[in-house]
Write a protein that holds these residues in place. Structure first.
Motif, PDB file in Angstrom:
ATOM      1  N   SER A 223      78.475  53.093   4.495  1.00  0.00           N
ATOM      2  CA  SER A 223      79.437  53.056   5.604  1.00  0.00           C
ATOM      3  C   SER A 223      80.156  54.396   5.768  1.00  0.00           C
ATOM      4  CB  SER A 223      80.454  51.933   5.394  1.00  0.00           C
ATOM      5  OG  SER A 223      81.181  52.111   4.190  1.00  0.00           O
ATOM      6  N   VAL A 224      80.428  55.085   4.661  1.00  0.00           N
ATOM      7  CA  VAL A 224      81.089  56.392   4.724  1.00  0.00           C
ATOM      8  C   VAL A 224      80.277  57.373   5.555  1.00  0.00           C
ATOM      9  CG1 VAL A 224      81.784  58.409   3.373  1.00  0.00           C
ATOM     10  CG2 VAL A 224      82.334  56.112   2.553  1.00  0.00           C
ATOM     11  N   TYR A 225      78.941  57.327   5.385  1.00  0.00           N
ATOM     12  CA  TYR A 225      78.065  58.225   6.140  1.00  0.00           C
ATOM     13  C   TYR A 225      77.597  57.591   7.452  1.00  0.00           C
ATOM     14  CZ  TYR A 225      77.891  61.027   1.866  1.00  0.00           C
ATOM     15  OH  TYR A 225      78.234  61.808   0.773  1.00  0.00           O
ATOM     16  N   HIS A 226      78.166  56.447   7.797  1.00  0.00           N
ATOM     17  CA  HIS A 226      77.916  55.769   9.083  1.00  0.00           C
ATOM     18  C   HIS A 226      76.477  55.285   9.263  1.00  0.00           C
ATOM     19  CE1 HIS A 226      81.903  57.173  10.094  1.00  0.00           C
ATOM     20  NE2 HIS A 226      81.535  58.425   9.883  1.00  0.00           N
ATOM     21  N   PHE A 227      75.853  54.903   8.159  1.00  0.00           N
ATOM     22  CA  PHE A 227      74.522  54.311   8.259  1.00  0.00           C
ATOM     23  C   PHE A 227      74.618  52.818   8.562  1.00  0.00           C
ATOM     24  CE2 PHE A 227      73.448  57.916   5.262  1.00  0.00           C
ATOM     25  CZ  PHE A 227      72.748  58.647   6.206  1.00  0.00           C
ATOM     26  N   PHE A 228      75.591  52.151   7.944  1.00  0.00           N
ATOM     27  CA  PHE A 228      75.833  50.731   8.175  1.00  0.00           C
ATOM     28  C   PHE A 228      77.225  50.565   8.781  1.00  0.00           C
ATOM     29  CE2 PHE A 228      73.150  49.021   4.342  1.00  0.00           C
ATOM     30  CZ  PHE A 228      71.989  49.425   4.990  1.00  0.00           C
ATOM     31  N   PRO A 229      77.413  49.535   9.619  1.00  0.00           N
ATOM     32  CA  PRO A 229      78.773  49.213  10.059  1.00  0.00           C
ATOM     33  C   PRO A 229      79.620  48.853   8.832  1.00  0.00           C
ATOM     34  CG  PRO A 229      77.132  48.046  11.373  1.00  0.00           C
ATOM     35  CD  PRO A 229      76.401  48.642  10.213  1.00  0.00           C
ATOM     36  N   GLU A 230      80.864  49.207   8.857  1.00  0.00           N
ATOM     37  CA  GLU A 230      81.735  48.951   7.703  1.00  0.00           C
ATOM     38  C   GLU A 230      81.781  47.468   7.331  1.00  0.00           C
ATOM     39  OE1 GLU A 230      86.336  49.917   6.295  1.00  0.00           O
ATOM     40  OE2 GLU A 230      85.489  50.873   8.082  1.00  0.00           O
ATOM     41  N   SER A 231      81.691  46.604   8.321  1.00  0.00           N
ATOM     42  CA  SER A 231      81.749  45.164   8.062  1.00  0.00           C
ATOM     43  C   SER A 231      80.540  44.651   7.278  1.00  0.00           C
ATOM     44  CB  SER A 231      81.854  44.396   9.379  1.00  0.00           C
ATOM     45  OG  SER A 231      80.730  44.657  10.206  1.00  0.00           O
ATOM     46  N   HIS A 232      79.449  45.429   7.278  1.00  0.00           N
ATOM     47  CA  HIS A 232      78.238  45.021   6.571  1.00  0.00           C
ATOM     48  C   HIS A 232      78.228  45.511   5.122  1.00  0.00           C
ATOM     49  CE1 HIS A 232      75.556  43.880  10.175  1.00  0.00           C
ATOM     50  NE2 HIS A 232      76.796  44.019  10.616  1.00  0.00           N
ATOM     51  N   VAL A 233      79.185  46.337   4.765  1.00  0.00           N
ATOM     52  CA  VAL A 233      79.240  46.906   3.409  1.00  0.00           C
ATOM     53  C   VAL A 233      80.383  46.252   2.642  1.00  0.00           C
ATOM     54  CG1 VAL A 233      79.461  49.010   2.055  1.00  0.00           C
ATOM     55  CG2 VAL A 233      78.286  49.065   4.259  1.00  0.00           C
ATOM     56  N   LEU A 234      80.043  45.298   1.797  1.00  0.00           N
ATOM     57  CA  LEU A 234      81.035  44.531   1.041  1.00  0.00           C
ATOM     58  C   LEU A 234      81.199  45.187  -0.326  1.00  0.00           C
ATOM     59  CD1 LEU A 234      79.739  40.973   2.005  1.00  0.00           C
ATOM     60  CD2 LEU A 234      81.153  42.557   3.313  1.00  0.00           C
ATOM     61  N   ALA A 235      81.903  46.306  -0.312  1.00  0.00           N
ATOM     62  CA  ALA A 235      81.986  47.132  -1.519  1.00  0.00           C
ATOM     63  C   ALA A 235      83.352  47.792  -1.632  1.00  0.00           C
ATOM     64  CB  ALA A 235      80.895  48.198  -1.498  1.00  0.00           C
TER      65      ALA A 235
END
Length: 256
Positions: free
Chosen positions: A100-112
């Motif tokens: 998500s930091v590098y904008h590959f996945f939407p932030e909502s998809h990264v549960l970290a």
């Protein structure tokens, strides 16, 4: 008064022999018919088995061909690998946050979150349930080894119990678990807590096999800590690696 006819001994023997022959012939015919039917059934079973085998081989061949085409399309840039994660979420630690930091996945998809361990999986269960994705990825390890979570009843047992919380609310999702990606030899030398990657990965793989979950082997893409994919700390990853990692995950899933 009529006298009863008495059969002569020779006539009686002939009759008995005749009946015996009839019985033997009948038994032989019954056996031949039964044996023929059994042989025919075996033959039909064999033909069906061969047909099923051909269908499976053809299906496998087509699947391999499609996967090869997909892999080629991803490598050539014709297909955006991250588009294949539209209906997916990934649980993890600061390494996973890079998606998500590098904008590959939407932030909502990264549960970290930074410093997260497998014990933090429960913090994201409700969000996973609300999204109800078809693919759920997990990637933990560096922090788990640092805290010695393997001593708490077995790392695989603890990991499994955490993932099962997610499975309970997303029963139709495909579960995919990443192997722990090794830190660099230099980082391990500074912090020996990260030298148990192989030991932990064996347990993760066994856990996946036991539960019919997909195990993603990342050892080749990180070259056991020797690939040029790390930031200066030898633990976190450079931006280009996330594409390689995503490709490895999605192609592992497709090959199942």
């Amino acid at each position: 008064m009529r006298r009863k006819l008495k059969l002569k001994p020779k006539v009686k023997r002939a009759g008995i022999i005749f009946l015996a022959v009839i019985v033997v012939l009948s038994g032989f015919l019954i056996y031949r018919v039964w044996n023929h039917n059994a042989t025919l059934a075996q033959g039909l079973d064999y033909i069906q088995e061969q047909e099923n085998k051909k269908v499976k081989e053809l299906s496998s061949s087509l699947k391999d061909k499609k996967n090869a085409e997909m892999e080629s399309a991803i490598e050539s840039g014709q297909v955006d690998v991250f588009a294949l994660f539209d209906d997916a979420v990934i649980f993890g630690d600061s390494r996973v946050m890079g998606f998500s930091v590098y904008h590959f996945f939407p932030e909502s998809h990264v549960l970290a979150s930074s410093g997260a361990t497998i014990k933090d999986i429960s913090n994201w269960v409700n969000q996973a349930q609300s999204m109800n994705p078809s693919l759920i990825f997990f990637s933990y390890g560096v922090n788990d080894m640092g805290l010695g979570l393997d001593s708490e009843g077995g790392y695989d047992t603890l990991y499994q119990s955490q993932i099962e919380q997610v499975v309970k609310v997303c029963p139709d999702a495909t579960i995919v678990v990443n192997s722990i990606i090794s830190a660099t030899p230099a980082a391990i030398e500074k912090s020996p807590r990260w030298d148990k990657v192989d030991e932990y990965n064996k347990k993760i793989k066994a856990m996946c096999e036991k539960n019919d979950w997909i195990y993603v082997d990342n050892s080749e893409i990180c070259q056991n800590g020797n690939a040029d994919i790390y930031q200066a700390d030898g633990v976190h990853f450079l931006q280009p690696f996330y594409t390689t990692w995503a490709e490895n995950m999605i192609m592992t899933v497709r090959k199942q």
